[in-house]
Design an enzyme around this catalytic site. Structure first.
Site, PDB file in Angstrom:
ATOM      1  N   GLY A   5       0.839  -1.202   0.000  1.00 27.01           N
ATOM      2  CA  GLY A   5       0.000   0.000   0.000  1.00 27.01           C
ATOM      3  C   GLY A   5       0.867   1.243   0.000  1.00 27.01           C
TER       4      GLY A   5
ATOM      5  NE  ARG B 244      -5.192   6.007  -2.087  1.00 24.16           N
ATOM      6  CZ  ARG B 244      -6.444   6.348  -2.357  1.00 24.16           C
ATOM      7  NH1 ARG B 244      -6.713   7.069  -3.428  1.00 24.16           N
ATOM      8  NH2 ARG B 244      -7.437   5.983  -1.582  1.00 24.16           N
TER       9      ARG B 244
ATOM     10  CB  VAL C 210      -1.925  -7.364   0.435  1.00 21.96           C
ATOM     11  CG1 VAL C 210      -0.724  -6.505   0.133  1.00 21.96           C
ATOM     12  CG2 VAL C 210      -3.129  -6.545   0.858  1.00 21.96           C
TER      13      VAL C 210
ATOM     14  CG  ASN D  72       0.495   1.301   4.960  1.00 15.01           C
ATOM     15  OD1 ASN D  72       0.160   2.003   5.917  1.00 15.01           O
ATOM     16  ND2 ASN D  72       0.180   1.628   3.703  1.00 15.01           N
TER      17      ASN D  72
ATOM     18  CB  SER E 266      -6.598   1.803  12.977  1.00 15.67           C
ATOM     19  OG  SER E 266      -7.421   2.949  13.124  1.00 15.67           O
TER      20      SER E 266
ATOM     21  CE1 TYR F 216      -9.445   0.457   8.452  1.00 15.10           C
ATOM     22  CE2 TYR F 216     -10.103   1.507  10.510  1.00 15.10           C
ATOM     23  CZ  TYR F 216      -9.175   1.328   9.504  1.00 15.10           C
ATOM     24  OH  TYR F 216      -7.981   2.009   9.553  1.00 15.10           O
TER      25      TYR F 216
ATOM     26  CB  ALA G  45     -13.551  -6.834  13.258  1.00 11.04           C
TER      27      ALA G  45
HETATM   28  P1  NAP Z   1      -5.199   5.260   1.264  1.00 14.23           P
HETATM   29  O1  NAP Z   1      -4.761   6.658   1.072  1.00 14.23           O
HETATM   30  O2  NAP Z   1      -6.519   4.836   0.733  1.00 14.23           O
HETATM   31  O3  NAP Z   1      -4.067   4.280   0.692  1.00 14.23           O
HETATM   32  C1  NAP Z   1      -4.263   2.877   0.793  1.00 14.23           C
HETATM   33  C2  NAP Z   1      -3.099   2.140   0.165  1.00 14.23           C
HETATM   34  O4  NAP Z   1      -3.367   0.739   0.281  1.00 14.23           O
HETATM   35  C3  NAP Z   1      -2.946   2.456  -1.310  1.00 14.23           C
HETATM   36  O5  NAP Z   1      -1.574   2.492  -1.616  1.00 14.23           O
HETATM   37  C4  NAP Z   1      -3.609   1.261  -1.983  1.00 14.23           C
HETATM   38  O6  NAP Z   1      -2.967   1.003  -3.216  1.00 14.23           O
HETATM   39  C5  NAP Z   1      -3.297   0.140  -1.016  1.00 14.23           C
HETATM   40  N1  NAP Z   1      -4.233  -0.973  -1.095  1.00 14.23           N
HETATM   41  C6  NAP Z   1      -5.566  -0.978  -0.791  1.00 14.23           C
HETATM   42  N2  NAP Z   1      -6.062  -2.209  -0.993  1.00 14.23           N
HETATM   43  C7  NAP Z   1      -5.050  -2.991  -1.436  1.00 14.23           C
HETATM   44  C8  NAP Z   1      -4.923  -4.352  -1.803  1.00 14.23           C
HETATM   45  N3  NAP Z   1      -5.975  -5.202  -1.763  1.00 14.23           N
HETATM   46  N4  NAP Z   1      -3.718  -4.804  -2.202  1.00 14.23           N
HETATM   47  C9  NAP Z   1      -2.642  -3.974  -2.251  1.00 14.23           C
HETATM   48  N5  NAP Z   1      -2.698  -2.682  -1.903  1.00 14.23           N
HETATM   49  C10 NAP Z   1      -3.879  -2.203  -1.507  1.00 14.23           C
HETATM   50  O7  NAP Z   1      -5.232   4.867   2.803  1.00 14.23           O
HETATM   51  P2  NAP Z   1      -4.345   5.391   4.028  1.00 14.23           P
HETATM   52  O8  NAP Z   1      -5.152   6.388   4.749  1.00 14.23           O
HETATM   53  O9  NAP Z   1      -2.977   5.712   3.597  1.00 14.23           O
HETATM   54  O10 NAP Z   1      -4.319   4.055   4.910  1.00 14.23           O
HETATM   55  C11 NAP Z   1      -3.197   3.192   4.905  1.00 14.23           C
HETATM   56  C12 NAP Z   1      -3.254   2.276   6.118  1.00 14.23           C
HETATM   57  O11 NAP Z   1      -3.313   3.068   7.288  1.00 14.23           O
HETATM   58  C13 NAP Z   1      -4.472   1.357   6.150  1.00 14.23           C
HETATM   59  O12 NAP Z   1      -4.112   0.104   6.660  1.00 14.23           O
HETATM   60  C14 NAP Z   1      -5.416   2.073   7.105  1.00 14.23           C
HETATM   61  O13 NAP Z   1      -6.286   1.182   7.749  1.00 14.23           O
HETATM   62  C15 NAP Z   1      -4.417   2.665   8.077  1.00 14.23           C
HETATM   63  N6  NAP Z   1      -4.917   3.809   8.834  1.00 14.23           N
HETATM   64  C16 NAP Z   1      -5.177   4.994   8.207  1.00 14.23           C
HETATM   65  C17 NAP Z   1      -5.629   6.066   8.960  1.00 14.23           C
HETATM   66  C18 NAP Z   1      -5.890   7.418   8.372  1.00 14.23           C
HETATM   67  O14 NAP Z   1      -6.404   8.284   9.085  1.00 14.23           O
HETATM   68  N7  NAP Z   1      -5.560   7.684   7.133  1.00 14.23           N
HETATM   69  C19 NAP Z   1      -5.827   5.912  10.346  1.00 14.23           C
HETATM   70  C20 NAP Z   1      -5.548   4.691  10.935  1.00 14.23           C
HETATM   71  C21 NAP Z   1      -5.075   3.641  10.172  1.00 14.23           C
HETATM   72  P3  NAP Z   1      -3.736   0.850  -4.616  1.00 14.23           P
HETATM   73  O15 NAP Z   1      -4.848   1.845  -4.592  1.00 14.23           O
HETATM   74  O16 NAP Z   1      -2.641   1.139  -5.591  1.00 14.23           O
HETATM   75  O17 NAP Z   1      -4.176  -0.565  -4.627  1.00 14.23           O
END
Ligand code: NAP
Length: 258
Positions: free
Chosen positions: A14, A17, A65, A91, A143, A157, A159
């Site tokens: 991931g 972005r 993944v 991630n 998270s 989510y 869970a």
């Molecule tokens: P995001 O901007 O939507 O980015 C998600 C990343 O995950 C993208 O690079 C996407 O790549 C990749 N991805 C999604 N599904 C995938 C799959 N099946 N296989 C491979 N890659 C996949 O999200 P984010 O906010 O950066 O979140 C990243 C992580 O942080 C997640 O685990 C999320 O639960 C956690 N998190 C985020 C926050 C927050 O506030 N942003 C808070 C707590 C935890 P592609 O689109 O290229 O597939």
């Protein structure tokens, strides 16, 4: 001073972005060789170009993944390209909203498949290379939502994110003999493309509930991951670090007045 991690081979799932891209940028900036993964080729190319322009060594491989074969290909690419894997940042994650009353099998399987099964599969795939490293590091992006807090629409989510921690604790014990540590970062609300999709109202509401009065940045998470990947963090395993500007602290909204 921390021991340099220059030259270490790092896989960030991931990483196209959001938080993953931020983690990749921090590691590349520290001189590590970084392989990012995701499913969107344009985004992957753009991120690699950005990291390379910043002087970092970066590459991408496409993969989902939630698929065992894809995870195997990601690990094989890192091994071919970098000669091994020292750090895996698991991630990749999604956070679509659905209330319990309306949640479908597809919703549940999608979130658990990417966030929880995807974590397990990516760790499994990288295991032989991480063990060969002799100082393997696994850093999960969990998270606060699920392990500590709740929010309507995210029971599946939550869970998946709590499930990552359950996985981590036994994985840390099993992998200790191979010198691999497994830890998790627990972000609060971090400004990413994914978070922006939730809308300005959501972001404003969240900011007002954070004692430090700002949303997190991807660098906040990236530097925490970098610390957990350092030699100096080598005695920490099976642990979590909350990075949330104090968001989980207030007992009520009144605690934030004044
Ligand atoms: P995001 O901007 O939507 O980015 C998600 C990343 O995950 C993208 O690079 C996407 O790549 C990749 N991805 C999604 N599904 C995938 C799959 N099946 N296989 C491979 N890659 C996949 O999200 P984010 O906010 O950066 O979140 C990243 C992580 O942080 C997640 O685990 C999320 O639960 C956690 N998190 C985020 C926050 C927050 O506030 N942003 C808070 C707590 C935890 P592609 O689109 O290229 O597939």
């Amino acid at each position: 001073m921390f021991t340099s991690i220059a030259g270490r081979a790092v896989v960030v799932t991931g990483g196209t972005r959001g938080i993953g891209k931020g983690i990749a940028r921090v590691f590349a900036g520290a001189g590590a060789r970084v392989l990012i993964t995701g499913r969107d080729e344009d985004a992957a190319k753009g991120t690699v170009a950005e990291l390379s322009e910043g002087g970092g060594e970066a590459a991408y491989v496409l993969g989902d993944v939630s698929r065992r074969d894809d995870c195997a290909r990601i690990a094989a690419t890192a091994t071919e390209r970098f000669g091994g894997i020292d750090v895996l940042c698991a991630n990749a994650g999604i956070f679509p909203s659905a209330t319990l009353a309306e949640m479908t099998d597809e919703d549940i399987d999608g979130v658990l498949g990417t966030n929880l099964k995807g974590t397990i599969l990516s760790v499994q795939a990288c295991l032989p290379a991480l063990a060969a490293s002799g100082r393997g590091r696994v850093i999960l992006t969990s998270s606060i939502t699920g392990p500590i807090t709740g929010f309507p629409g995210w029971s599946h989510y939550g869970a998946s994110k709590a499930g990552q921690l359950g996985f981590m604790r036994t994985a840390a014990i099993e992998l200790a003999a191979s010198g691999i540590t497994v830890n998790a970062v627990m972000p609060g609300n971090v400004v990413t493309e994914g978070l922006a999709d939730l809308g300005d109202d959501y972001m404003a509401q969240m900011t007002s509930s954070i004692p430090l009065r700002r949303l997190g940045t991807v660098d906040d998470i990236g530097y925490t991951a970098l610390f957990l990947a350092s030699d100096e963090a080598g005695y920490i395993t099976g642990q979590t670090i909350v990075v949330d500007g104090g968001q989980v602290l207030p007992e009520s909204l009144a605690a934030l007045d004044g």
